[in-house]
Design a protein around this motif. Sequence first.
Motif, mmCIF file in Angstrom:
data_model
loop_
_atom_site.group_PDB
_atom_site.id
_atom_site.type_symbol
_atom_site.label_atom_id
_atom_site.label_comp_id
_atom_site.label_asym_id
_atom_site.label_seq_id
_atom_site.Cartn_x
_atom_site.Cartn_y
_atom_site.Cartn_z
ATOM 1 N N ASP A 259 10.643 -4.161 -17.003
ATOM 2 C CA ASP A 259 9.419 -3.384 -16.826
ATOM 3 C C ASP A 259 9.106 -2.644 -18.118
ATOM 4 N N GLU A 260 8.118 -3.110 -18.835
ATOM 5 C CA GLU A 260 7.726 -2.517 -20.124
ATOM 6 C C GLU A 260 8.921 -2.334 -21.060
ATOM 7 N N PRO A 261 9.677 -3.390 -21.338
ATOM 8 C CA PRO A 261 10.900 -3.217 -22.141
ATOM 9 C C PRO A 261 10.631 -2.757 -23.565
ATOM 10 N N ASP B 65 -4.783 5.950 1.168
ATOM 11 C CA ASP B 65 -4.048 4.724 0.910
ATOM 12 C C ASP B 65 -4.321 4.239 -0.513
ATOM 13 N N VAL B 66 -3.266 3.911 -1.220
ATOM 14 C CA VAL B 66 -3.423 3.293 -2.551
ATOM 15 C C VAL B 66 -2.984 1.846 -2.420
ATOM 16 N N HIS B 67 -3.928 0.924 -2.572
ATOM 17 C CA HIS B 67 -3.615 -0.502 -2.424
ATOM 18 C C HIS B 67 -3.108 -1.029 -3.766
ATOM 19 N N ALA B 68 -1.801 -1.025 -3.935
ATOM 20 C CA ALA B 68 -1.230 -1.405 -5.226
ATOM 21 C C ALA B 68 -1.240 -2.921 -5.414
ATOM 22 N N LEU B 69 -0.992 -3.684 -4.347
ATOM 23 C CA LEU B 69 -1.036 -5.153 -4.414
ATOM 24 C C LEU B 69 -1.913 -5.645 -3.270
ATOM 25 N N THR C 51 4.247 -5.919 -18.811
ATOM 26 C CA THR C 51 3.881 -5.226 -20.044
ATOM 27 C C THR C 51 2.379 -5.014 -20.128
ATOM 28 N N HIS C 52 1.957 -3.942 -20.814
ATOM 29 C CA HIS C 52 0.544 -3.946 -21.180
ATOM 30 C C HIS C 52 0.379 -4.217 -22.670
ATOM 31 N N ASP C 53 1.456 -4.646 -23.284
ATOM 32 C CA ASP C 53 1.400 -5.041 -24.692
ATOM 33 C C ASP C 53 1.134 -6.548 -24.764
ATOM 34 N N GLY D 218 -1.408 -6.587 -17.633
ATOM 35 C CA GLY D 218 -2.383 -5.813 -16.860
ATOM 36 C C GLY D 218 -2.301 -4.367 -17.268
ATOM 37 N N ARG D 219 -3.432 -3.673 -17.141
ATOM 38 C CA ARG D 219 -3.420 -2.294 -17.623
ATOM 39 C C ARG D 219 -2.661 -1.384 -16.668
ATOM 40 N N SER D 220 -2.504 -0.157 -17.082
ATOM 41 C CA SER D 220 -1.769 0.818 -16.289
ATOM 42 C C SER D 220 -2.375 0.925 -14.892
ATOM 43 N N GLY D 221 -1.523 0.871 -13.876
ATOM 44 C CA GLY D 221 -2.000 0.988 -12.498
ATOM 45 C C GLY D 221 -2.384 -0.339 -11.864
ATOM 46 N N ALA D 222 -2.245 -1.440 -12.614
ATOM 47 C CA ALA D 222 -2.659 -2.751 -12.087
ATOM 48 C C ALA D 222 -1.740 -3.248 -10.971
ATOM 49 N N GLY D 223 -0.511 -2.725 -10.941
ATOM 50 C CA GLY D 223 0.420 -3.131 -9.885
ATOM 51 C C GLY D 223 1.653 -3.849 -10.386
ATOM 52 N N LYS D 224 1.878 -3.854 -11.706
ATOM 53 C CA LYS D 224 2.984 -4.614 -12.294
ATOM 54 C C LYS D 224 4.343 -4.106 -11.799
ATOM 55 N N SER D 225 4.541 -2.781 -11.902
ATOM 56 C CA SER D 225 5.842 -2.230 -11.497
ATOM 57 C C SER D 225 6.068 -2.438 -10.007
ATOM 58 N N THR D 226 5.003 -2.288 -9.242
ATOM 59 C CA THR D 226 5.142 -2.480 -7.798
ATOM 60 C C THR D 226 5.601 -3.901 -7.502
ATOM 61 N N LEU D 227 4.985 -4.871 -8.162
ATOM 62 C CA LEU D 227 5.372 -6.272 -7.944
ATOM 63 C C LEU D 227 6.828 -6.495 -8.355
ATOM 64 N N THR E 111 0.857 -1.190 0.000
ATOM 65 C CA THR E 111 0.000 0.000 0.000
ATOM 66 C C THR E 111 0.891 1.238 0.000
ATOM 67 N N TYR E 112 0.571 2.188 -0.866
ATOM 68 C CA TYR E 112 1.261 3.478 -0.850
ATOM 69 C C TYR E 112 0.367 4.474 -0.132
ATOM 70 N N ARG E 113 0.996 5.399 0.537
ATOM 71 C CA ARG E 113 0.248 6.488 1.163
ATOM 72 C C ARG E 113 0.419 7.680 0.232
ATOM 73 N N HIS E 114 -0.671 8.182 -0.298
ATOM 74 C CA HIS E 114 -0.544 9.254 -1.281
ATOM 75 C C HIS E 114 -1.619 10.310 -1.036
ATOM 76 N N GLY E 115 -1.184 11.538 -0.788
ATOM 77 C CA GLY E 115 -2.120 12.641 -0.569
ATOM 78 C C GLY E 115 -3.116 12.348 0.543
HETATM 79 N N1 LIG Z 1 5.250 5.870 -5.281
HETATM 80 C C1 LIG Z 1 3.924 5.780 -5.324
HETATM 81 N N2 LIG Z 1 3.154 6.540 -4.493
HETATM 82 C C2 LIG Z 1 1.814 6.435 -4.519
HETATM 83 N N3 LIG Z 1 1.121 5.597 -5.327
HETATM 84 C C3 LIG Z 1 1.832 4.840 -6.179
HETATM 85 C C4 LIG Z 1 3.261 4.888 -6.215
HETATM 86 N N4 LIG Z 1 3.693 4.015 -7.160
HETATM 87 C C5 LIG Z 1 2.585 3.446 -7.683
HETATM 88 N N5 LIG Z 1 1.466 3.944 -7.094
HETATM 89 C C6 LIG Z 1 0.080 3.532 -7.378
HETATM 90 O O1 LIG Z 1 -0.006 2.140 -7.184
HETATM 91 C C7 LIG Z 1 -0.836 1.547 -8.177
HETATM 92 C C8 LIG Z 1 -0.039 0.508 -8.945
HETATM 93 O O2 LIG Z 1 0.973 1.184 -9.684
HETATM 94 P P1 LIG Z 1 2.052 0.401 -10.571
HETATM 95 O O3 LIG Z 1 3.020 1.431 -11.081
HETATM 96 O O4 LIG Z 1 2.591 -0.729 -9.806
HETATM 97 O O5 LIG Z 1 1.149 -0.136 -11.763
HETATM 98 P P2 LIG Z 1 1.578 -0.653 -13.209
HETATM 99 O O6 LIG Z 1 0.687 -1.801 -13.520
HETATM 100 O O7 LIG Z 1 3.024 -0.889 -13.261
HETATM 101 O O8 LIG Z 1 1.204 0.584 -14.119
HETATM 102 P P3 LIG Z 1 1.974 1.137 -15.441
HETATM 103 O O9 LIG Z 1 1.740 0.100 -16.486
HETATM 104 O O10 LIG Z 1 1.273 2.430 -15.721
HETATM 105 O O11 LIG Z 1 3.409 1.314 -15.077
HETATM 106 C C9 LIG Z 1 -1.357 2.696 -9.044
HETATM 107 O O12 LIG Z 1 -2.612 3.078 -8.545
HETATM 108 C C10 LIG Z 1 -0.327 3.781 -8.810
HETATM 109 O O13 LIG Z 1 -0.915 5.057 -8.966
#
Ligand SMILES: Nc1ncnc2c1ncn2[C@@H]1O[C@H](COP(=O)(O)OP(=O)(O)OP(=O)(O)O)[C@@H](O)[C@H]1O
Length: 273
Positions: free
Chosen positions: A166-168, A17-21, A199-201, A38-47, A10-14
């Motif tokens: 990550d999205e190579p 809580d943003v539950h990324a995974l 990837t989202h491709d 998974g589409r943008s924001g799905a949590g791929k980069s976080t994982l 979970t990220y704390r933002h503004g």
């Molecule tokens: N540093 C951060 N602070 C706050 N929220 C974040 C942070 N990094 C990611 N998030 C949020 O966590 C969620 C998952 O983001 P993540 O970047 O893991 O997704 P993604 O699938 O990789 O997206 P993309 O394909 O756009 O890179 C999104 O809602 C994003 O806004």
Amino acid sequence: MISVRDLHKTYRHGGADVHALRGVGLDVGAGQVVALTGRSGAGKSTLLNVVAGLLRPEQGSVEVDGLELTTARDAELVALRRDTVGVIYQEFALLPLLTAEENVGLPMRIRRQDTRKRDEAVAELLDRVGLTAHARQRPEEMSGGQQQRVAIARALVNRPRVLLADEPTGQLDSETGAQVMELLRQLVEQEGTTAVVATHDPSVADFADAVVHLDDGRVVSPAVGASGDGYRGTHAGEQTDGDPADDLQHDVGAGGPDGRDQPGAGVPRHRRT
Ligand SMILES: Nc1ncnc2c1ncn2[C@@H]1O[C@H](COP(=O)(O)OP(=O)(O)OP(=O)(O)O)[C@@H](O)[C@H]1O
């Protein structure tokens, strides 16, 4: 090789809580290539960042090459990133003032490896990615596809057991992206590297043994068919009894019934001809 259980981040933002995974499970066997879609924001980069030891989750377990990351000391995570994991980013992340060969050799310099060994390894990798003639050029003097090939060579120069991308292909046109993925696939196959490619491709999934699809921080049922024709590997996240809750914990890829790595078990390698 990679085993993730009930992962929460979970990220704390503004002030919110943003539950990324939200309870992600994943198994990638040694030598397997998994596409994380998974589409943008799905949590791929976080994982990927958690698996790379760059982010600490608040719940769950993550084992990479025998190291439990959630309880590892910082020094162990640094060693993991230096010795075990190679990373490739969408925006290449090359150092602009260094030439292609200097960029590729950087991880070996950081490990203070012998100069002659380094020069040999760099020359060999540049040859394998088809950039020998461009060794002395700086990133700005190369095309996007060439820069990503430099980044691939740099990620592989220490012969990492795990490659995270990550999205190579995110900055590349589709034809160049397919060439880069084909090259990446060949290299990891030759080296026996375990790879996770976010990837989202959907066409990237054609180069993978298995596909794991993330939606809103959860693993959902397998991405069927990828681009529609190519994907024939064992599906990641294949359902057992249709209970969606199983997907959260379900072994994907080559994990055995107890979740331990079983290299190659039941996972026909998808080879392109
Ligand atoms: N540093 C951060 N602070 C706050 N929220 C974040 C942070 N990094 C990611 N998030 C949020 O966590 C969620 C998952 O983001 P993540 O970047 O893991 O997704 P993604 O699938 O990789 O997206 P993309 O394909 O756009 O890179 C999104 O809602 C994003 O806004």
